[in-house]
Scaffold this active site. Structure first.
Site, PDB file in Angstrom:
ATOM      1  N   GLU A  32       0.813  -1.222   0.000  1.00  0.00           N
ATOM      2  CA  GLU A  32       0.000   0.000   0.000  1.00  0.00           C
ATOM      3  C   GLU A  32       0.844   1.268   0.000  1.00  0.00           C
ATOM      4  OE1 GLU A  32      -3.514  -0.417   2.746  1.00  0.00           O
ATOM      5  OE2 GLU A  32      -2.473  -2.271   3.251  1.00  0.00           O
TER       6      GLU A  32
ATOM      7  N   SER B  32      -6.558  -2.660   2.469  1.00  0.00           N
ATOM      8  CA  SER B  32      -6.943  -2.036   1.198  1.00  0.00           C
ATOM      9  C   SER B  32      -7.395  -3.035   0.144  1.00  0.00           C
ATOM     10  CB  SER B  32      -5.787  -1.180   0.641  1.00  0.00           C
ATOM     11  OG  SER B  32      -5.603  -0.037   1.436  1.00  0.00           O
TER      12      SER B  32
ATOM     13  N   TYR C 116      -9.492   3.780  -4.246  1.00  0.00           N
ATOM     14  CA  TYR C 116      -8.532   4.855  -4.425  1.00  0.00           C
ATOM     15  C   TYR C 116      -8.553   5.551  -5.776  1.00  0.00           C
ATOM     16  CZ  TYR C 116      -6.825   2.767  -0.151  1.00  0.00           C
ATOM     17  OH  TYR C 116      -6.751   2.267   1.121  1.00  0.00           O
TER      18      TYR C 116
ATOM     19  N   ARG D 196     -11.866   2.816  11.544  1.00  0.00           N
ATOM     20  CA  ARG D 196     -13.045   2.611  10.703  1.00  0.00           C
ATOM     21  C   ARG D 196     -13.407   1.135  10.662  1.00  0.00           C
ATOM     22  NH1 ARG D 196     -11.214   3.072   5.474  1.00  0.00           N
ATOM     23  NH2 ARG D 196     -11.862   0.950   5.024  1.00  0.00           N
TER      24      ARG D 196
ATOM     25  N   ASP E 210     -15.726  -1.822   8.649  1.00  0.00           N
ATOM     26  CA  ASP E 210     -16.411  -2.100   7.387  1.00  0.00           C
ATOM     27  C   ASP E 210     -17.371  -3.273   7.568  1.00  0.00           C
ATOM     28  OD1 ASP E 210     -14.833  -0.116   6.253  1.00  0.00           O
ATOM     29  OD2 ASP E 210     -13.318  -1.527   5.558  1.00  0.00           O
TER      30      ASP E 210
ATOM     31  N   GLU F  46     -13.990  -6.060   8.856  1.00  0.00           N
ATOM     32  CA  GLU F  46     -12.691  -5.740   9.453  1.00  0.00           C
ATOM     33  C   GLU F  46     -12.726  -4.363  10.085  1.00  0.00           C
ATOM     34  OE1 GLU F  46      -9.568  -5.620   6.572  1.00  0.00           O
ATOM     35  OE2 GLU F  46     -10.517  -4.062   5.375  1.00  0.00           O
TER      36      GLU F  46
ATOM     37  N   ASN G 230     -10.189  -1.025  10.469  1.00  0.00           N
ATOM     38  CA  ASN G 230      -9.000  -0.390   9.904  1.00  0.00           C
ATOM     39  C   ASN G 230      -8.488   0.654  10.895  1.00  0.00           C
ATOM     40  OD1 ASN G 230      -7.169   1.141   8.372  1.00  0.00           O
ATOM     41  ND2 ASN G 230      -8.300   0.805   6.488  1.00  0.00           N
TER      42      ASN G 230
ATOM     43  N   GLY H  19      -7.426   5.441   5.358  1.00  0.00           N
ATOM     44  CA  GLY H  19      -6.857   6.280   4.310  1.00  0.00           C
ATOM     45  C   GLY H  19      -7.213   7.745   4.512  1.00  0.00           C
TER      46      GLY H  19
END
Length: 315
Positions: free
Chosen positions: A23, A149, A218, A257, A259, A276, A278, A282
């Site tokens: 990443e 990601s 992204y 965060r 998801d 998951e 995070n 990002g």
């Protein structure tokens, strides 16, 4: 509303970005955006493209705080956090244990399930075994056990006679992968910033993409964000409840965060599953946490200022 962002008390911030994970490019973009925003907020900023000489660079720069904009291995899995604690430099986001747990998908499930956060059934096997047979009945998802990601994620559809060869791409056959039950439906995400639980976004991948993959995350125009998500009110509040429970169970700090997948498909189960957490979300122009913060009343500058002022060596 999220409340007033803290005033600036630190002077010199080193922004850690780049690194050597899969990443790297996204991290460079996150780091550049954060560095520019911190300069606008009045901080003296030293951007550092992280290599294995990071300790030397930090001693030379002598920052008050490190803003961790690294993604993936080393930057997101507890390693750089441990280094910063050894050096006595306050840093942003989650600490060693929370970072290590969240990054390792199997260990994260071990913590989230007992905390009451619903997770999908899964098996962890070598990449070789995942290529040789159906570990679970299709449809299922194969993903590296410790990447972010959506790097290396493969969906195996109903009716597949054998696992696809692309499962073997990008790693050693001895690497461990997670084979997880596929959850159809909507992609939802929610964040915790400090103690504040944000609203919920629904992510709709565009350009014919079958899930919220690396490109959808992204690439400009890779996905559509619906904020607030147009879902049933009770489900909306469950997402927020599970997000807070997940972040607390793992011990996340700063901004994190979670998801989810919500199966509201025709003849679907109606289940809500946490995919998951995070711990290093990002911070690019298409990123979700800055969008959620803005919806709650904070500018991008106020968000990065909060993260810097929240930094510590005791995460």
């Amino acid at each position: 509303m999220i409340g007033k962002a803290p005033e600036r008390t630190h002077g010199h911030v080193a922004v850690l970005m780049g690194g050597w994970s899969a990443e790297r490019e996204v991290s460079l973009r996150s780091g550049a955006a954060c560095a520019a925003a911190l300069e606008r907020e009045g901080y003296r900023v030293t951007p550092i493209d992280v290599g294995r000489d990071l300790a030397t660079k930090l001693k030379e720069a002598s920052p008050d705080v490190c803003f961790n904009a690294l993604h993936g291995r080393f930057g997101e899995d507890g390693c750089v956090q441990g280094l910063l604690e050894c050096l006595g430099i306050p840093y942003t986001h989650s600490g060693v244990l929370a970072s290590a747990l969240a990054m390792h998908k199997e260990r994260a499930k071990d913590v989230l399930g007992p905390a009451g956060v619903p997770v999908a059934d899964a098996e962890v096997v070598t990449r070789r075994e995942a290529m040789s047979r159906h570990v679970l009945k299709p449809p299922y998802v194969v993903k590296p056990v410790a990447e972010g990601s959506s790097v290396g994620v493969v969906i195996v559809d109903v009716g597949a006679n054998a696992p696809p060869e692309k499962i073997g791409a990008g790693g050693s056959l001895d690497d461990l992968v997670m084979v997880e039950r596929y959850i159809p439906g909507r992609e939802l995400t929610c964040a915790v910033i400090g103690d504040f639980v944000t609203d919920v976004i629904e992510i709709k991948p565009l350009k014919g993409l079958e899930f919220y993959d690396y490109e959808a995350k992204y690439a400009p125009g890779g996905s559509q964000h619906v904020l607030p998500a147009e879902i049933l009110p009770d489900v909306y509040q469950l997402v927020r409840k599970y997000t807070l429970a997940a972040c607390r169970a793992l011990g996340c700090r700063g901004a994190a965060r979670a998801d989810f997948r919500y199966d509201d498909t025709t003849d679907g189960t109606g289940e809500l599953i946490c995919l998951e957490v995070n711990t290093q979300p990002g911070m690019t122009e298409t990123s979700l946490v800055p969008e959620l913060a803005q919806h709650a009343g904070w500018s991008f500058g106020e968000l990065v200022r909060f993260l810097v002022e929240d930094a510590s060596c005791n995460r």
